[in-house]
Design an enzyme around this catalytic site. Structure first.
Site, PDB file in Angstrom:
ATOM      1  N   ASP A  53       0.863  -1.176   0.000  1.00  0.00           N
ATOM      2  CA  ASP A  53       0.000   0.000   0.000  1.00  0.00           C
ATOM      3  C   ASP A  53       0.908   1.236   0.000  1.00  0.00           C
ATOM      4  O   ASP A  53       1.827   1.323   0.799  1.00  0.00           O
ATOM      5  CB  ASP A  53      -0.876  -0.040   1.261  1.00  0.00           C
ATOM      6  N   ASP A  97      -3.385   2.534  -5.368  1.00  0.00           N
ATOM      7  CA  ASP A  97      -2.260   2.541  -4.425  1.00  0.00           C
ATOM      8  C   ASP A  97      -2.103   1.214  -3.694  1.00  0.00           C
ATOM      9  O   ASP A  97      -1.545   1.178  -2.609  1.00  0.00           O
ATOM     10  CB  ASP A  97      -2.398   3.708  -3.431  1.00  0.00           C
ATOM     11  N   GLU A  98      -2.552   0.139  -4.304  1.00  0.00           N
ATOM     12  CA  GLU A  98      -2.621  -1.111  -3.560  1.00  0.00           C
ATOM     13  C   GLU A  98      -2.529  -2.337  -4.466  1.00  0.00           C
ATOM     14  O   GLU A  98      -3.137  -2.355  -5.532  1.00  0.00           O
ATOM     15  CB  GLU A  98      -3.991  -1.155  -2.893  1.00  0.00           C
TER      16      GLU A  98
HETATM   17  P1  DGT Z   1      -2.044   5.789   4.097  1.00  0.00           P
HETATM   18  O1  DGT Z   1      -2.790   5.697   5.396  1.00  0.00           O
HETATM   19  O2  DGT Z   1      -0.632   6.272   4.297  1.00  0.00           O
HETATM   20  O3  DGT Z   1      -2.157   4.556   3.271  1.00  0.00           O
HETATM   21  O4  DGT Z   1      -2.776   6.979   3.323  1.00  0.00           O
HETATM   22  P2  DGT Z   1      -3.539   6.977   1.944  1.00  0.00           P
HETATM   23  O5  DGT Z   1      -3.902   8.379   1.639  1.00  0.00           O
HETATM   24  O6  DGT Z   1      -2.737   6.286   0.892  1.00  0.00           O
HETATM   25  O7  DGT Z   1      -4.845   6.197   2.320  1.00  0.00           O
HETATM   26  P3  DGT Z   1      -5.560   4.951   1.638  1.00  0.00           P
HETATM   27  O8  DGT Z   1      -4.563   3.901   1.279  1.00  0.00           O
HETATM   28  O9  DGT Z   1      -6.669   4.577   2.549  1.00  0.00           O
HETATM   29  O10 DGT Z   1      -6.221   5.545   0.328  1.00  0.00           O
HETATM   30  C1  DGT Z   1      -5.527   5.692  -0.895  1.00  0.00           C
HETATM   31  C2  DGT Z   1      -6.045   6.924  -1.632  1.00  0.00           C
HETATM   32  O11 DGT Z   1      -7.461   6.844  -1.782  1.00  0.00           O
HETATM   33  C3  DGT Z   1      -5.804   8.220  -0.869  1.00  0.00           C
HETATM   34  O12 DGT Z   1      -4.542   8.798  -1.145  1.00  0.00           O
HETATM   35  C4  DGT Z   1      -6.945   9.085  -1.311  1.00  0.00           C
HETATM   36  C5  DGT Z   1      -8.062   8.120  -1.606  1.00  0.00           C
HETATM   37  N1  DGT Z   1      -9.031   8.123  -0.484  1.00  0.00           N
HETATM   38  C6  DGT Z   1      -8.966   7.419   0.668  1.00  0.00           C
HETATM   39  N2  DGT Z   1      -9.999   7.696   1.484  1.00  0.00           N
HETATM   40  C7  DGT Z   1     -10.760   8.591   0.812  1.00  0.00           C
HETATM   41  C8  DGT Z   1     -11.993   9.280   1.132  1.00  0.00           C
HETATM   42  O13 DGT Z   1     -12.592   9.114   2.189  1.00  0.00           O
HETATM   43  N3  DGT Z   1     -12.465  10.145   0.164  1.00  0.00           N
HETATM   44  C9  DGT Z   1     -11.831  10.339  -1.038  1.00  0.00           C
HETATM   45  N4  DGT Z   1     -12.351  11.182  -1.938  1.00  0.00           N
HETATM   46  N5  DGT Z   1     -10.674   9.721  -1.364  1.00  0.00           N
HETATM   47  C10 DGT Z   1     -10.150   8.861  -0.449  1.00  0.00           C
HETATM   48 CA    CA Z   2      -2.230   4.088   1.014  1.00  0.00          CA
HETATM   49 CA    CA Z   3      -4.964   1.896   0.044  1.00  0.00          CA
END
Ligand code: DGT
Ligand code: CA
Ligand code: CA
Length: 378
Positions: A24, A125-126
């Protein structure tokens, strides 16, 4: 008979455990923004989905870890994020740029694919990787391989990622969520229950806050607590499919294979043109052939798609892309061609450079038949 038992035992010992990675990318959209503007790295960065109502209405897609320290996270209203960051004078709020994130994702996935026996694309991203063959089922070598993969992503795409390693997709996914960002958590088969037992129940993928509350009302907060319920009790509470899923998940059991379905590279085609051009009629012939090719793969795998994109690689090797999301999922070839040709016309409207390579891809799939993932029932 006795002979038979012995040979069965011998066989069982020979079954090597699977080795599965879940990878991820860290704070993905925000990290992409940092890549093209390194000066952002020191600041809180918030990537926003602004709604068409204008102003600050809309929600936060994601934020980098600086911004998270202020309580900014995915899903909260942009207005809240601004309030929480009011004391930070250098916070940056940016709109999403999905085409760019997809390009970063494509280059990262190309690197990752090289580390897998079987590669399963999950989202931008996964991904899951089955690496049983190349590691011989050995967890020390798997841990080394995972570290190499992380290093490769950092050096070639400049992307930081988190990897979970275990004997199946479920535990690998939980492991990748265990320590972020830039994490690596390896849970060998004999460590699965001691890893899972102390974790909160909501770490099980598919268990949201509602389901978590049901268990909390029963005085249960950890996965170890959850194991007090037998499968009949869980089936009674959630129905057989979900109940059995939760029962198995609490014990780290998941037989689902890493499956190459959903790999975007299987559903995209790119060709180098016989000659560079920016002529609609010339490009459209190649584009239609590409559509037919992609369409064959989609139909073969029983998929329907919702998003269509085309790509130009220009004569200076830079890329231009344009994509469109349809109202409904489809597997219709005419609709694919019509949309791709429309995108072609739109891109050509302000095309300056000659086009050297031309690509088409479809995405946002659902399967039309077959084994739907249990977690989709939540
Ligand atoms: P992390 O916790 O370091 O993996 O952070 P992210 O941002 O990569 O989080 P992830 O893996 O849950 O989600 C991947 C992408 O999906 C993130 O960069 C933006 C999008 N995303 C996640 N949650 C939401 C949401 O609630 N609303 C929207 N519009 N996009 C989201
Ligand atoms: Ca992520
Ligand atoms: Ca993810």
């Amino acid at each position: 008979m006795f002979q038979n038992i012995i040979s069965k035992r011998a066989k069982m010992r020979l079954v090597i455990p699977r080795v599965v990675f879940h990878i991820d990318f860290d704070y993905f959209y925000a990290q992409c923004e940092e890549m093209r503007r390194p000066e952002l790295r020191a600041k809180p960065v918030v990537v926003c989905v602004f709604s068409d109502r204008g102003g600050d209405s809309g929600a936060v897609a994601t934020a980098n870890y600086h911004a998270r320290k202020f309580g900014v996270k995915s899903g909260i209203p942009i207005k809240f994020a601004k309030k929480r960051l009011a004391d930070s004078h250098d916070a940056v709020f940016l709109p999403t740029d999905f085409d760019y994130y997809s390009e970063v994702s494509d280059s990262a996935m190309a690197v990752i694919r090289g580390y897998a026996d079987v590669f399963e694309y999950v989202g931008r991203d996964e991904a899951y990787l089955d690496v049983t063959k190349r590691t011989g089922g050995d967890y020390a070598s798997a841990s080394h391989l995972a570290q190499q993969l992380k290093n490769a992503l950092r050096s070639s795409v400049r992307l930081s990622s988190t990897v979970g390693v275990s004997a199946n997709k479920l535990v690998a996914k939980i492991a990748s969520g265990y320590r972020k960002p830039d994490g690596l958590t390896v849970v060998p088969p004999d460590g699965i229950s001691s890893f899972l037992d102390p974790l909160p129940i909501k770490e099980i993928p598919g268990i949201g806050s509602k389901t978590e509350q049901i268990f909390r009302d029963l005085g249960m907060s950890t996965i170890s607590d959850l194991k007090r319920l037998d499968v009949f009790a869980l089936n009674g509470m959630f129905g057989r499919k979900t109940g059995t899923y939760i029962y198995n998940a609490a014990r780290g059991i998941d037989e689902s294979p890493v499956s190459p379905r959903g790999d975007p590279v299987q559903y995209s085609r790119i060709v180098t043109l016989k000659q560079d051009s920016k002529d609609y009629d010339y490009l459209s012939r190649d584009l239609e052939a590409l559509c037919e090719d992609v369409h064959r793969a989609v139909v073969r795998d029983d998929l329907v798609f919702k998003s269509i994109g085309i790509q130009f690689v220009q004569d200076d090797l830079s890329s231009r892309t344009k994509s469109r999301t349809l109202k409904n999922h489809t597997a219709n070839l005419d609709e694919l061609k019509r949309t791709a040709l429309l995108l072609l016309r739109e891109l050509l409207a302000d095309q300056r450079l000659q086009v050297r390579r031309l690509g088409v891809k479809v995405a946002d799939f659902i399967e039309t038949s077959g084994q739907a993932d249990i977690t989709r029932f939540f």
